[in-house]
Design a protein around this motif. Structure first.
Motif, PDB file in Angstrom:
ATOM      1  N   THR A 105      -9.271   0.315  15.846  1.00 60.15           N
ATOM      2  CA  THR A 105      -8.035   0.403  16.856  1.00 60.15           C
ATOM      3  C   THR A 105      -8.481   1.765  17.554  1.00 60.15           C
ATOM      4  O   THR A 105      -8.384   1.480  19.110  1.00 60.15           O
ATOM      5  N   ASN A 111      -6.143  -4.696  18.013  1.00 56.45           N
ATOM      6  CA  ASN A 111      -4.631  -4.668  18.596  1.00 56.45           C
ATOM      7  C   ASN A 111      -3.959  -2.909  18.051  1.00 56.45           C
ATOM      8  O   ASN A 111      -4.181  -4.074  16.460  1.00 56.45           O
ATOM      9  N   LYS A 113      -0.580  -3.501  17.411  1.00 57.69           N
ATOM     10  CA  LYS A 113       0.042  -3.921  16.654  1.00 57.69           C
ATOM     11  C   LYS A 113       0.001  -4.481  15.141  1.00 57.69           C
ATOM     12  O   LYS A 113       0.074  -4.319  14.045  1.00 57.69           O
ATOM     13  N   ALA A 114      -1.648  -4.708  15.485  1.00 57.44           N
ATOM     14  CA  ALA A 114      -1.642  -5.469  13.908  1.00 57.44           C
ATOM     15  C   ALA A 114      -2.203  -3.959  13.127  1.00 57.44           C
ATOM     16  O   ALA A 114      -2.433  -4.246  11.714  1.00 57.44           O
ATOM     17  N   SER A 117       0.526  -3.098  11.239  1.00 60.69           N
ATOM     18  CA  SER A 117       0.520  -4.223  10.274  1.00 60.69           C
ATOM     19  C   SER A 117       0.128  -3.756   9.365  1.00 60.69           C
ATOM     20  O   SER A 117       0.498  -3.947   7.877  1.00 60.69           O
ATOM     21  N   LEU A 149       1.893 -11.544  13.110  1.00 66.34           N
ATOM     22  CA  LEU A 149       1.567 -10.382  13.776  1.00 66.34           C
ATOM     23  C   LEU A 149       0.126 -10.375  13.471  1.00 66.34           C
ATOM     24  O   LEU A 149      -1.409  -9.782  14.912  1.00 66.34           O
ATOM     25  N   LYS A 152      -1.960 -13.574  15.262  1.00 63.29           N
ATOM     26  CA  LYS A 152      -2.126 -13.372  16.896  1.00 63.29           C
ATOM     27  C   LYS A 152      -2.850 -12.128  17.029  1.00 63.29           C
ATOM     28  O   LYS A 152      -3.471 -12.848  17.879  1.00 63.29           O
ATOM     29  N   ASN A 153      -2.910 -10.977  16.638  1.00 58.61           N
ATOM     30  CA  ASN A 153      -3.056  -9.715  17.158  1.00 58.61           C
ATOM     31  C   ASN A 153      -4.949 -10.029  16.411  1.00 58.61           C
ATOM     32  O   ASN A 153      -5.511  -8.879  16.969  1.00 58.61           O
ATOM     33  N   LEU A 154      -4.981 -10.555  15.447  1.00 55.78           N
ATOM     34  CA  LEU A 154      -6.122 -10.230  14.430  1.00 55.78           C
ATOM     35  C   LEU A 154      -7.635 -11.283  14.038  1.00 55.78           C
ATOM     36  O   LEU A 154      -8.435 -11.087  15.168  1.00 55.78           O
ATOM     37  N   GLU A 156      -6.856 -14.351  14.907  1.00 57.28           N
ATOM     38  CA  GLU A 156      -6.888 -15.256  16.554  1.00 57.28           C
ATOM     39  C   GLU A 156      -8.531 -14.488  17.791  1.00 57.28           C
ATOM     40  O   GLU A 156      -8.548 -15.499  18.573  1.00 57.28           O
ATOM     41  N   GLN A 157      -8.348 -13.715  17.320  1.00 56.99           N
ATOM     42  CA  GLN A 157      -8.736 -12.637  18.347  1.00 56.99           C
ATOM     43  C   GLN A 157     -10.581 -13.112  18.207  1.00 56.99           C
ATOM     44  O   GLN A 157     -11.366 -12.735  17.313  1.00 56.99           O
TER      45      GLN A 157
END
Length: 418
Positions: A105, A111, A113-114, A117, A149, A152-154, A156-157
């Protein structure tokens, strides 16, 4: 909730639709799919957790484990990465998952948010899983929200490109002394980094300075100004606080030669950044400089010593804290005014300390001419007296209020009577 995250939707082929995942992660996600479909929502989150942690480990390795190690060195918990491990599980076997997450982080690989989560899933593992009797069971909606979450934020990055990541400059900086041309290339590369990368480079450079190993230390001294220009106030203060910490807690220096404090101070001088040292420690520095000025002033035939001590003070900059102001300025004024024989060229180095005085500090100087014995020692002599009056007259244009100008006039009259 009518819409499932794609990653656990049985209509979606994970391997096809999530090409950034490796076989191990796909297996964990397929396991999560089956558990979710069977209504075992807490267990499905555990499988997603395992896939996410594996994905995160790969991203850290792609970005640079050494940099990750740098940002987690003060974290509690296990953080010993085994670079000789043959598998990802072996390499990370002595690293706690939460330390991995915290470091990723900070590096901007995860992210926030991830990251939150994953922290929530970890909390649920410990408080809301079937292994723990709880009124806060994991419901379908909980699992769907957290998995979405992470999708989208891990998952798919994209992965960091090792050739363009911050870690790409570390080996050259650590292992090779560079020509001016090569350093120029590295400066341009650093200047192109985003803010998060600058934070990471700042921390890594600080580690190299405190360790003091060559050629890394010399390279960092050449390059740090670029990082400094792009750094915010919080980062800049961190360098001053680092020096302050070594002063008040010498045992915190874990470098092999115990010279970290000196190196950090030298870097602050190079960056003209002494003002970022907390006031108490900074006052100590200026008091020592005042002592050097006093020793020089009291040395017979010591004008060259005065000049050297004045240059030393100039290196510190004009960031004199209020608590050390009078102790320092009585020595500045004593050298400025000189003695019966004249004065040294030390006053040339002291000019910035005079030129940066504001109204309040000018008034303090006026009082010192009237009350401070050290300042007055030589003023009965003609040459020092003339230098003092000439200095005082330069303050007139800086003063606005008539009351302050009258105070200046009275100070000059006082010197006339000495």
């Amino acid at each position: 909730m009518n819409v499932l995250p794609q990653i656990i939707d049985n209509k979606i082929d994970v391997k096809t639709d999530f090409p950034l995942l490796v076989e191990r992660e796909i297996d964990y996600i397929n396991e999560a799919k089956g558990l979710f479909e069977s209504g075992f929502y807490s267990y499905s989150l555990l499988a997603i957790w395992n896939g996410a942690v594996n994905n995160l480990k790969r991203k850290v390795e792609a970005y640079g484990v050494e940099l990750w190690s740098s940002v987690v060195k003060d974290e509690s918990g296990r953080k010993k990465y085994d670079k000789d491990g043959e598998t990802i599980a072996e390499r990370w076997s002595n690293v706690d998952d939460l330390v991995l997450i915290a470091g990723a982080t900070r590096l901007g690989l995860l992210n926030p948010k991830a990251g939150k989560s994953l922290e929530m899933i970890n909390w649920m593992r410990n408080h809301a899983s079937p292994a723990h009797d709880s009124d806060n069971r994991v419901e379908m909606e909980d699992a769907v929200g957290l998995i979405l979450l992470l999708q989208k934020n891990l998952f798919e990055q994209p992965f960091p490109d090792p050739g363009h990541s911050v870690s790409a400059i570390f080996e050259p900086i650590k292992n090779k002394a560079h020509t001016p041309e090569e350093l120029s290339v590295l400066k341009d590369q650093i200047a192109s980094y985003r803010n998060q990368d600058i934070r990471n480079v700042f921390g890594f450079f600080m580690d190299l300075v405190t360790k003091g190993e060559e050629p890394a230390k010399s390279n960092v001294f050449e390059l740090f100004s670029v990082v400094w220009e792009k750094s915010g106030e919080d980062l800049r203060k961190a360098l001053g606080v680092k020096y302050h910490t070594y002063v008040i807690d010498p045992d915190s220096d874990d470098s092999s030669d115990k010279g970290a404090k000196t190196r950090v101070f030298e870097l602050l001088i190079v960056l003209n950044a002494v003002n970022y040292i907390p006031d108490g420690t900074r006052a100590r520095i200026y008091r020592r400089a005042a002592e050097k000025l006093a020793e020089a002033k009291n040395t017979s035939y010591g004008w060259s010593v005065e000049e050297s001590a004045s240059k030393n003070l100039l290196q510190l900059g004009t960031f004199v804290p209020s608590v050390a102001f009078e102790e320092l300025y009585q020595e500045i004024l004593a050298i400025w005014c000189g003695n019966y024989w004249g004065r040294s060229d030390g006053y040339l180095s002291l000019k910035p300390f005079i030129e940066t005085l504001n109204t309040d500090r000018i008034r303090t100087v006026l009082r010192m001419f009237r009350d401070n014995e050290r300042v007055q020692e030589e003023l009965s002599q003609s040459k020092p007296y003339k230098k003092a009056v000439a200095l005082l007259k330069t303050f007139e244009d800086k003063l606005t209020l008539e009351a302050h100008k009258q105070e200046l006039k009275e100070t000059i009259e006082y010197l006339d009577d000495l």
